[in-house]
Design a protein around this motif. Structure first.
Motif, PDB file in Angstrom:
ATOM      1  N   ASP A  25      12.134  -2.316   5.451  1.00 23.75           N
ATOM      2  CA  ASP A  25      12.044  -1.146   6.360  1.00 23.75           C
ATOM      3  C   ASP A  25      10.805  -1.301   7.254  1.00 23.75           C
ATOM      4  OD1 ASP A  25      10.282   1.414   4.428  1.00 23.75           O
ATOM      5  OD2 ASP A  25      10.148  -0.783   4.322  1.00 23.75           O
ATOM      6  N   ASP A  29       3.341  -3.491   7.051  1.00 20.07           N
ATOM      7  CA  ASP A  29       3.119  -4.422   5.929  1.00 20.07           C
ATOM      8  C   ASP A  29       4.374  -5.238   5.643  1.00 20.07           C
ATOM      9  OD1 ASP A  29       4.258  -2.021   4.915  1.00 20.07           O
ATOM     10  OD2 ASP A  29       3.687  -2.580   2.888  1.00 20.07           O
ATOM     11  N   ASP A  30       5.554  -4.681   5.987  1.00 19.72           N
ATOM     12  CA  ASP A  30       6.787  -5.485   5.889  1.00 19.72           C
ATOM     13  C   ASP A  30       6.690  -6.700   6.816  1.00 19.72           C
ATOM     14  OD1 ASP A  30       7.429  -2.503   5.552  1.00 19.72           O
ATOM     15  OD2 ASP A  30       9.234  -3.410   4.729  1.00 19.72           O
ATOM     16  N   ASN A  54      10.256   3.658   6.055  1.00 22.51           N
ATOM     17  CA  ASN A  54       9.048   3.996   6.824  1.00 22.51           C
ATOM     18  C   ASN A  54       9.393   4.885   8.015  1.00 22.51           C
ATOM     19  OD1 ASN A  54       6.894   2.710   5.413  1.00 22.51           O
ATOM     20  ND2 ASN A  54       7.760   0.742   6.046  1.00 22.51           N
ATOM     21  N   HIS A  96       2.491   3.934   9.736  1.00 26.32           N
ATOM     22  CA  HIS A  96       2.942   2.796  10.568  1.00 26.32           C
ATOM     23  C   HIS A  96       3.114   3.164  12.037  1.00 26.32           C
ATOM     24  CE1 HIS A  96       3.889   0.464   6.888  1.00 26.32           C
ATOM     25  NE2 HIS A  96       4.187   1.651   6.398  1.00 26.32           N
ATOM     26  N   ILE A 139      11.679  -4.574  -0.249  1.00 21.63           N
ATOM     27  CA  ILE A 139      10.348  -4.084   0.150  1.00 21.63           C
ATOM     28  C   ILE A 139      10.446  -2.751   0.897  1.00 21.63           C
ATOM     29  CG2 ILE A 139       9.083  -6.251   0.066  1.00 21.63           C
ATOM     30  CD1 ILE A 139       9.582  -6.678   3.011  1.00 21.63           C
ATOM     31  N   MET A 165       8.856  -4.372  -4.228  1.00 21.35           N
ATOM     32  CA  MET A 165       7.568  -3.709  -4.039  1.00 21.35           C
ATOM     33  C   MET A 165       7.867  -2.238  -4.301  1.00 21.35           C
ATOM     34  SD  MET A 165       5.526  -1.536  -2.303  1.00 21.35           S
ATOM     35  CE  MET A 165       4.213  -1.173  -3.474  1.00 21.35           C
ATOM     36  N   ASN A 173       1.028   6.819  -3.952  1.00 18.46           N
ATOM     37  CA  ASN A 173       0.448   6.793  -2.591  1.00 18.46           C
ATOM     38  C   ASN A 173       1.257   7.677  -1.648  1.00 18.46           C
ATOM     39  OD1 ASN A 173       2.767   5.343  -2.269  1.00 18.46           O
ATOM     40  ND2 ASN A 173       1.834   3.676  -1.090  1.00 18.46           N
ATOM     41  N   GLU A 179       5.019   6.399  -5.761  1.00 20.69           N
ATOM     42  CA  GLU A 179       4.812   5.417  -4.687  1.00 20.69           C
ATOM     43  C   GLU A 179       5.930   5.622  -3.663  1.00 20.69           C
ATOM     44  OE1 GLU A 179       7.142   2.701  -4.357  1.00 20.69           O
ATOM     45  OE2 GLU A 179       6.115   2.208  -2.498  1.00 20.69           O
ATOM     46  N   PHE A 180       5.692   5.322  -2.393  1.00 26.63           N
ATOM     47  CA  PHE A 180       6.600   5.704  -1.304  1.00 26.63           C
ATOM     48  C   PHE A 180       8.026   5.189  -1.507  1.00 26.63           C
ATOM     49  CE2 PHE A 180       7.821   7.108   2.829  1.00 26.63           C
ATOM     50  CZ  PHE A 180       8.750   6.172   3.268  1.00 26.63           C
ATOM     51  N   ASN A 181       8.213   3.882  -1.764  1.00 29.91           N
ATOM     52  CA  ASN A 181       9.571   3.325  -1.820  1.00 29.91           C
ATOM     53  C   ASN A 181      10.410   3.989  -2.907  1.00 29.91           C
ATOM     54  OD1 ASN A 181       9.242   1.549   0.294  1.00 29.91           O
ATOM     55  ND2 ASN A 181       8.584  -0.150  -1.008  1.00 29.91           N
ATOM     56  N   LEU A 204       1.857  -0.575  -6.864  1.00 30.95           N
ATOM     57  CA  LEU A 204       0.583  -0.220  -6.217  1.00 30.95           C
ATOM     58  C   LEU A 204      -0.618  -0.838  -6.930  1.00 30.95           C
ATOM     59  CD1 LEU A 204       0.978   3.574  -5.360  1.00 30.95           C
ATOM     60  CD2 LEU A 204       1.391   1.580  -3.912  1.00 30.95           C
ATOM     61  N   TYR A 249       0.831  -4.180   0.730  1.00 32.10           N
ATOM     62  CA  TYR A 249       1.776  -3.866  -0.347  1.00 32.10           C
ATOM     63  C   TYR A 249       2.945  -4.870  -0.364  1.00 32.10           C
ATOM     64  CZ  TYR A 249      -0.450   0.806  -0.216  1.00 32.10           C
ATOM     65  OH  TYR A 249      -1.330   1.867  -0.229  1.00 32.10           O
ATOM     66  N   ASP A 250       3.671  -4.934   0.744  1.00 33.58           N
ATOM     67  CA  ASP A 250       4.884  -5.773   0.770  1.00 33.58           C
ATOM     68  C   ASP A 250       4.542  -7.259   0.727  1.00 33.58           C
ATOM     69  OD1 ASP A 250       6.649  -3.520   3.020  1.00 33.58           O
ATOM     70  OD2 ASP A 250       6.493  -3.560   0.835  1.00 33.58           O
TER      71      ASP A 250
HETATM   72  O1  RIB Z   1       4.217   2.149  -0.868  1.00 29.08           O
HETATM   73  C1  RIB Z   1       4.237   1.058   0.027  1.00 29.08           C
HETATM   74  C2  RIB Z   1       5.621   0.771   0.489  1.00 29.08           C
HETATM   75  O2  RIB Z   1       6.111   1.854   1.261  1.00 29.08           O
HETATM   76  C3  RIB Z   1       5.692  -0.448   1.426  1.00 29.08           C
HETATM   77  O3  RIB Z   1       6.948  -1.067   1.294  1.00 29.08           O
HETATM   78  C4  RIB Z   1       5.546   0.167   2.778  1.00 29.08           C
HETATM   79  O4  RIB Z   1       6.152  -0.635   3.812  1.00 29.08           O
HETATM   80  C5  RIB Z   1       6.324   1.437   2.596  1.00 29.08           C
HETATM   81  O5  RIB Z   1       7.696   1.145   2.786  1.00 29.08           O
END
Ligand code: RIB
Ligand code: CA
Length: 320
Positions: A25, A29-30, A54, A96, A139, A165, A173, A179-181, A204, A249-250
């Motif tokens: 996505d 960081d991807d 994202n 992002h 990711i 990831m 986070n 964590e976001f994903n 994380l 992260y990714d």
């Molecule tokens: O928590 C970090 C993840 O969430 C990474 O994959 C970042 O790109 C966001 O998608």
């Protein structure tokens, strides 16, 4: 905490031209993870699939096509889910930027790379048509991978390893504990965790330590056109800070795929909270076996931070 043995156990010889699908996505960081994967001769990337995360799936797909045009790479791109399985979509545009990859003006996109089928169909085709097993690197949120498992459960035996990831041994986070994903689609994560796929989780706990410090940025700026582009993206990236370090992260997921010895790895049972009003998306890694459940993953619990920074610069140096 297992050290040597987990490192030995974690030490995997990466076969030449390892077949890989990357579900992503982009996401700044991807972009770093994609760069490192595309230019490593040990990997044969068969497919990219995009997922809402994202930012919207349209925007992340555009970002991926821009990156492939920037590097003039011809890898098929299949558009995936535009929302989580059940929940409303969240986003990380605060991290992002509104485009999902702010900071650099990409001249063009390679729309001709788009496949006609949905990401899940294209993933299934790659997995079943390949003589060898394929590694999937996730990711972004796990929506596409969960749908793949529900529609085609037989594909599990065609997967060499699923590296994601996501998650955290402790704090989050996106949410206090999420964590976001995983927070984006907890139900998808639950399907993946219960799937018996050979799963490695890069969360994380290592992503927060996989930092690009000011000295690495200075090197990037003088390195090559990819270094210059990434440095511009970093000016817009809010995953960490320009002074104390930007969090890759990714990038960690690809670093694990290519050089797993830089990680300390533990076997664990993992599950995810999907009911909690305040804790949905929280991952529970039962490292000490309190729940009495079967191990279903390997999880990265630590990283050699200096080695990661060296790996990061070497990976970008190859992107020429
Ligand atoms: O928590 C970090 C993840 O969430 C990474 O994959 C970042 O790109 C966001 O998608
Ligand atoms: Ca991502």
């Amino acid at each position: 905490m297992l050290h040597g043995s987990s490192l030995k156990e974690g030490k995997k010889k990466v076969k030449k031209s390892r077949k890989v699908i990357i579900d992503t996505d982009p996401g700044i960081d991807d972009a770093i993870a994609i760069a490192a994967a595309l230019f490593d001769e040990r990997l044969d990337i068969k497919l990219f699939t995009t997922v809402a995360g994202n930012v919207s799936v349209d925007k992340v797909t555009k970002n991926l096509l821009k990156l492939l045009a920037f590097w003039d790479k011809e890898v098929p791109v299949a558009i995936g889910s535009d929302r989580p399985l059940l929940r409303e979509a969240i986003n990380a545009s605060d991290i992002h930027g509104s485009t999902g990859m702010d900071g650099y003006e990409f001249p063009e996109s390679k729309y001709e790379l788009l496949t006609k089928n949905h990401a899940v169909i294209e993933m299934y085709k790659v997995l079943m048509e390949s003589k060898e097993k394929t590694t999937i690197v996730g990711i972004g949120p796990l929506t596409n991978i969960a749908l793949l498992l529900r529609m085609y459960p037989e594909c599990v035996e065609r997967v060499e390893e699923l590296i994601i990831m996501g998650g955290s041994l402790a704090r989050g986070n996106y949410g206090v504990l999420s964590e976001f994903n995983i927070a984006a689609d907890p139900e998808a994560a639950k399907i993946v965790f219960e799937s018996k796929m050979p799963l490695t989780v890069v969360g994380l706990d290592v992503g927060e330590k996989a930092l690009v410090l000011p000295e690495e940025r200075a090197t990037l700026q003088k390195m090559n056109k990819t270094g210059d582009m990434i440095d511009h993206l970093f000016s817009a990236y809010r995953g960490g800070s320009l002074d104390t370090g930007l969090k890759m992260y990714d990038g960690c997921a690809i670093a694990y795929l290519l050089d797993p010895e830089m990680f300390e790895v533990r076997e664990s049972y993992v599950t995810v909270e999907t009911q909690g009003l305040l804790t949905a998306g929280a991952t529970l890694f039962d490292l000490d076996g309190y729940l009495g459940k079967e191990i279903n993953c390997r999880v990265c619990v630590d990283i050699d931070e200096k080695q990661f920074r060296r790996w990061f610069l070497e990976a970008i140096r190859k992107c020429d």
